[in-house]
Enzyme design. Structure first.
Site, PDB file in Angstrom:
ATOM      1  N   GLY A 133       0.833  -1.193   0.000  1.00  0.00           N
ATOM      2  CA  GLY A 133       0.000   0.000   0.000  1.00  0.00           C
ATOM      3  C   GLY A 133       0.869   1.244   0.000  1.00  0.00           C
ATOM      4  CB  ALA A 144      15.148  -2.791   6.907  1.00  0.00           C
ATOM      5  CB  SER A 145      13.185   2.077   5.075  1.00  0.00           C
ATOM      6  OG  SER A 145      12.264   2.447   6.064  1.00  0.00           O
ATOM      7  CB  ALA A 190      15.864   7.334  -4.337  1.00  0.00           C
ATOM      8  CD  GLU A 229      11.282   0.817   8.942  1.00  0.00           C
ATOM      9  OE1 GLU A 229      11.134   0.326  10.060  1.00  0.00           O
ATOM     10  OE2 GLU A 229      12.298   0.619   8.236  1.00  0.00           O
TER      11      GLU A 229
END
Ligand SMILES: Cc1cc2nc3c(=O)[nH]c(=O)nc-3n(C[C@H](O)[C@H](O)[C@H](O)COP(=O)(O)OP(=O)(O)OC[C@H]3O[C@@H](n4cnc5c(N)ncnc54)[C@H](O)[C@@H]3O)c2cc1C
Lengths: 290, 786
Positions: B501, B541-542, B737, B742
């Protein structure tokens, strides 16, 4: 623990008021009335077993909302919160009720939930219940064979979740008295987040003569097993000039009227600490010096 | 760099139409022919007990019940529902003390709602009715809610592997003295001009992802176990399920359905072991479990509640001499990712400021509460609540500007990052602070609110933080990707990365399209099928954009290179003389010397013989590229949040007025998605600091495991919000990037606490900071800023 599955029940769908009253007469306590269902279905999912559920859905003429400046407001048993919010008369003449309906739950809920259902749930947290308790009024009960009785709002709530309604009675209408030019009312509540049940709510209705209060009805929720009036606080304001000093004394007096507990939504300590503050603010709001 | 075509643009999300129209298929939507329904029988009589006798006979006799399963009717193998243990090497795992102690159905109930048996029936209704007829005799055990209780020498042991019920402490072999850090903390305190010390508590917060837990499983007629689940780490679950049921991975398929939010609640397994055990018990028949929302609070892991002690020493000028800290978390009934959270909580501490000396200890104790595990931020919001309030207190006592102090003492590019193993690759925190301060009007408001009268007091607070992009080098990082160019040159990108999402599939598609040089419509991500997709860790962990995105970029570069090689041979030039535009490959500066990418791809597949020459019309072979990618950096993003609010000192109520977050993103691949992450993160961070907590009575029964009494902030509770993306580029991340998944949850926590501090003069150490706590303290202490 809630279940995803409702237990089996028979759904009764009377097509007329007479039929509904006959069912109640025949079944007595064995049938549960379903209005908007926003309380009842939640209870059923949590294990409340209703073998027979009688829906009022087909009783179209119970959703009236009529204001008459001489006789007051008539709210049908099926009248929803959304109808109240949309009514300019309710907004103008019964600010406490209108405010309680406006902050009530979410748009979806307001389209479904009824004012009368809120009263008959008998919860000490009911928002419309607080407003009606302050405004005063009567609930019209009907029984089979044309029987009618009016229950004064002050006599409606017996204990937590228990009302004075007899099991063959159907509430058909709520009547609120006509306001006069000196009537002022307001509703306020405290919640954990905006869309929530109250951890404390308060409604006030004062008959004012200039700065002086001729009579007052104060109601507070979540501070006792039922919605309660605040007689000690009312006594201080009645006949007095409504100023900071009177309000401070009334706020003090609330402590005698309430007996809050710790529960999921708040603590007894907190409710005691804010009860007076909220009463004061509600009166200030009603009298227009908030 | 050439001008970017899709990267950096907020294009329409690839999944948006199906989600908005309601056609997206979630696990709960799956209905298979002949499907049965499973119900897990849970213990709601005790939070801690032994099952002495389990009688399933009455349940089995209910018409429509197909099978009843007790502990002995399913595999006796134990497991660990988390997957973090798979990401450490065997030696490391042994040092950390990772264990597998869970049973599908337990005989030692460790929390209220622990699963003890299973029912499979023709309908949910029948299954539920049968569940009520299960007769259980329990031997009640003492209930332990705190580490002191469970850590008591005489306490009942949760597992023989963990003496004293201590699930974890930083292991001596890796962290001498069971502590991480550097320098001589004790000596430094002696030299300090100001030493402050306090103990905090951070609450058990629940993710409250929108989609409730639903699963379908089928042991099919080709002897394969299929499981439909919305887990956020399908490949690791694939391996765990295969291991648990002793099946080769080739006989297990995990079908990842659309994921309706994760935030860590779906990191690893939730009810996959139970549903697969049920499917194996009724071969050939699909089984579905749909769990009521109330049970999700009990069975999927929450944030760890923790007690957090901290002591900091400063010089008069604000120099941070030393920090000493210890966090002890309440693990719940099972170990899960037991080694991780107590560690990372300290990593975020050592990564933030230039403390000259640092010591951190982390421990974890079993308690009779539902399990704890991953939750967005993974220890970072906890550290933010504590550290940022302590810094604020010091700034007040030393009369230093809190913004300036942070600007001066935060770690920078080149300083050692959170694991103290690799340096920060880039840092734009000062820009974040400058831009955020300007938007919210920090300087004026901070000054104005220093002197107030009346019952309503305003405050403005700031907090800073940083996070990571991927788990390197702490634990395993790895994503594989295969790119295949179709007959018409459009691309299929096979990758197992999860979209929970958060929008990952959209951003990843943008990276593929940009790298190939194709329009977005010509790129499709193929995800969610554990047979088709190669390995990927999953969403935690992003890491997804940073690691998964880089893997996709590398694979697409390879595919593009293969295409250019073929074009170079056709055009008889060097590959580096070529460029691609609009699927045409041409010689730079000579656009008329060109060949169509579509022709090359098509000829590679429809490889006919040219009758005139007798030779193939072109090179044979469908273009495919594959990478197995491990990053060698973790490019931490930095961020700052400013919060302005008003405290009603007569009621303790907090009204949020404005929140400004700025984020050192490096490069926003899809700006709207990045802002969405920041805003959603703010909602969870504000919830953690103000309203959200699961609580229990003295029996260990959950009191508020439902939306009626577990309160998240709704849309109308949220303040005006501004999200600022600072795009200074990172040298390692794909297109520059860094992560944003998180981060958003972290700094609203500290900034809100600090704003309340400015408004009331009181610091609240026990989260969440409810009106009840605020009013209690105000009544007790008065408004100390008066
Ligand atoms: C998400 C959510 C949010 C809510 N938010 C609020 C809120 O903000 N404030 C608040 O006060 N409440 C709130 N409620 C509670 C509930 O919506 C109200 O109490 C509502 O007014 C009940 O009305 P109803 O028509 O749905 O009642 P029902 O559920 O149909 O009935 C309630 C009770 O009254 C009885 N009853 C109803 N009508 C009659 C009748 N005519 N004669 C005899 N008996 C009758 C029923 O048998 C039942 O016992 C909320 C509920 C939900 C689910």
């Amino acid at each position: 623990m809630s279940s995803r599955v409702l237990t089996d029940f028979d759904l009764l769908l009377p097509g007329s008021l007479e039929e509904a009253l006959e069912i109640l007469d025949r079944e007595r306590g064995a049938v549960t009335v379903l209005s908007g269902g926003t309380d009842l279905l939640v209870m059923m999912k949590a294990g409340f077993e209703a073998d027979k559920v009688m829906s009022l859905a087909l009783l179209g003429d119970l959703n009236r909302l009529e204001f008459d400046s001489a006789t007051g407001l008539r709210i049908g048993a099926r009248t929803t919160l959304a109808q109240l919010v949309d009514s300019p008369e309710v907004r103008q003449h019964y600010p406490a009720l209108w405010q309680s309906a406006r902050i009530f739950a979410t748009p979806q809920l307001r389209n479904t939930a009824t004012v009368v259902g809120n009263l008959l749930r008998g919860s000490p947290a009911g928002d419309c219940s607080a407003a009606v308790a302050a405004l005063g009024g009567t609930l019209v009960m009907a029984t089979a064979g044309g029987g009618r009785r009016e229950i004064d709002i002050d006599d409606l709530w017996v204990s937590y979740g228990v009302t004075a309604r007899a099991d063959n009675e159907l509430a058909v209408e709520l009547r609120l008295p006509a306001p006069d030019s000196g009537t002022a009312s307001a509703f306020k509540r405290l919640t954990r987040v905006n869309e929530d049940l109250a951890k404390l709510n308060v409604a006030v209705c004062l008959q004012m003569d200039g700065d002086t209060c001729k009579s007052a009805r104060f109601a507070m929720g979540c501070v006792a097993p039922t919605m309660i009036r605040l007689p000690a606080a009312e006594a201080i304001v009645q006949g007095a000039k409504v100023d900071d000093e009177t309000l401070a004394r009334a706020a003090e007096a609330v402590q005698q009227d309430i007996s809050p507990i710790d529960d999921k939504r708040s603590t007894a300590e907190y409710r005691r600490s804010v009860a007076g503050v909220y009463l004061k603010r509600a009166v200030q709001q009603a009298c227009g010096f908030a | 760099m050439t001008e970017l075509k899709t990267v950096g643009k907020s294009i329409e999300r690839v999944d948006i139409k199906a989600k908005v129209l309601g056609t997206a298929v979630y696990a709960a939507d799956i209905k298979l022919p002949g499907m049965l329904h499973g119900k897990i029988v849970r213990c709601f009589e005790h939070a801690h007990a032994k099952v002495v006798h389990l009688d399933l006979s009455a349940a089995a006799a209910v018409p429509g019940v197909v099978k009843v399963l007790g502990p002995k009717d399913v595999t006796s193998k134990t497991y660990n529902q988390s997957v973090i243990d798979l990401m450490a090497s065997k030696t490391e795992g042994a040092m950390l003390g990772d264990i597998e102690e869970q049973h599908i159905f337990t005989e030692h109930v460790k929390f209220w709602g622990d699963g003890i048996a299973g029912i499979i029936a023709v309908s949910e209704e029948v299954a539920e009715r049968a569940a009520k007829l299960v007769r259980v005799e329990y031997e009640p055990l003492p209930v332990y809610i705190t580490p002191e209780e469970s850590g008591h020498p005489e306490a009942v042991q949760f597992t023989p592997h963990k003496p004293g019920n201590r699930a974890f402490q930083l292991p001596e072999e890796m962290f001498p003295g069971n502590a991480l850090g550097w320098g001589d903390v004790d000596k430094a305190f002696e030299e300090a001009d100001l030493v402050i010390e306090d103990t905090f508590y951070t609450p058990k917060q629940k993710q409250c992802q929108m989609e409730p837990n639903s699963y379908v499983a089928l042991y099919d007629d080709s002897n394969r176990l299929n499981c439909w689940t919305s887990g956020q780490m399908p490949k690791l679950v694939h391996e765990k399920i295969a291991r648990l049921f002793d099946l080769p991975m080739s006989r297990v398929t995990i079908h990842q359905t659309v994921v309706g939010g994760g935030f860590g609640a779906r990191l690893g397994m939730v009810l996959e072991p139970e549903i697969c055990a049920m499917a194996l018990a009724v071969p050939g028949r699909p089984v579905k479990i749909q769990q009521p929302r109330e049970e999700d609070w009990l069975t999927s892991p929450s944030r760890h509640p923790a007690r957090y002690w901290m002591k900091i020493g400063f010089r008069k000028d604000g120099t941070p001499l030393a920090v000493d800290a210890k966090s002890v978390n309440f693990k719940g009934g099972y170990y899960l990712d037991g080694s991780a959270l107590a560690s990372t909580t300290g990593f975020w501490l050592q990564g933030m400021y230039k403390f000259e000396n640092l010591r951190y200890k982390g421990e974890s104790y079993f308690t009779n509460q539902p399990v704890c595990g991953a939750f967005r931020g993974y220890g970072n919001p906890q550290t933010n609540f504590v550290l940022e309030q302590m810094i604020e207190r010091a700034c007040v006592q030393l009369d230093l500007d809190p913004l300036e102090w942070r600007r001066k003492w935060h770690k920078e590019t080149g300083d050692m990052s959170w694991l103290n193993a690799t340096p920060y690759t880039s840092c734009a925190l000062n820009d974040c602070l400058d831009r955020g301060a300007e938007v919210i009007g920090w300087a004026q408001k901070r000054k104005k609110y220093a002197n107030q009268t009346g019952p309503k007091r305003r405050g403005i607070g700031v907090a800073v933080g940083n996070h990571t992009s991927g788990a390197f080098p702490m634990i395993l990082e790895h994503t594989t990707c295969t790119v295949r160019l179709n007959e018409d040159a459009s691309a299929t990108v096979l990758v197992a990365c999860s979209d929970m999402g958060q929008g990952a599939h959209t951003s990843l598609t943008q990276i593929a399209a940009e790298t190939l040089g194709w329009p977005i419509e010509d790129v499709r991500l193929e995800t969610g099928d554990s047979d088709a997709n190669g390995f990927d860790i999953g969403a935690h962990a992003s890491r997804t954009l940073y690691v998964g995105g880089a893997a996709i970029m590398k694979a697409c570069q390879d595919a593009r290179g293969q295409l250019l090689d073929r074009a170079a041979r056709i055009l008889k030039v060097n590959r580096d003389e070529l460029d691609i535009d609009n699927k045409t490959i041409f010689v730079e500066g000579e656009p008329e010397r060109s060949v169509s990418a579509v022709d090359i791809c098509r000829t590679g597949i429809y490889n006919f013989i040219d009758h005139a020459t007798g030779l193939p019309e072109g090179e044979l072979g469908q273009i495919q590229a594959y990478v197995s990618y491990k990053p060698d950096q973790n490019s931490p993003p930095f961020f700052a949040t400013f919060v302005e609010l008003e405290v009603d000192t007569e009621t303790g109520e907090v009204e949020l007025l404005e929140l400004v977050s700025s984020h050192d993103i490096g490069k926003a691949i899809h700006p709207a998605i990045c802002e969405g992450q920041m805003e959603g993160g703010a909602q969870q961070g504000l919830g953690m600091v103000l309203t959200e907590e699961m609580y229990f009575d003295e029996r260990g029964f959950a009191i508020n495991n439902s939306f009626t009494d577990y309160k998240m902030l709704g849309a109308s509770d949220m303040p005006k919000m501004t999200s600022i993306l600072v795009e200074n580029g990172d040298p390692y991340g794909p297109f520059g990037a860094k992560s944003v998944g998180e981060a958003g949850v972290v700094t609203p926590v500290g900034a809100t606490a600090n704003a309340i501090y400015q408004a009331t003069g009181i610091q609240f150490t026990q989260g969440p900071i409810t009106p009840e706590k605020i009013l209690h303290e105000i009544r007790k202490r008065g408004l100390t800023y008066d």
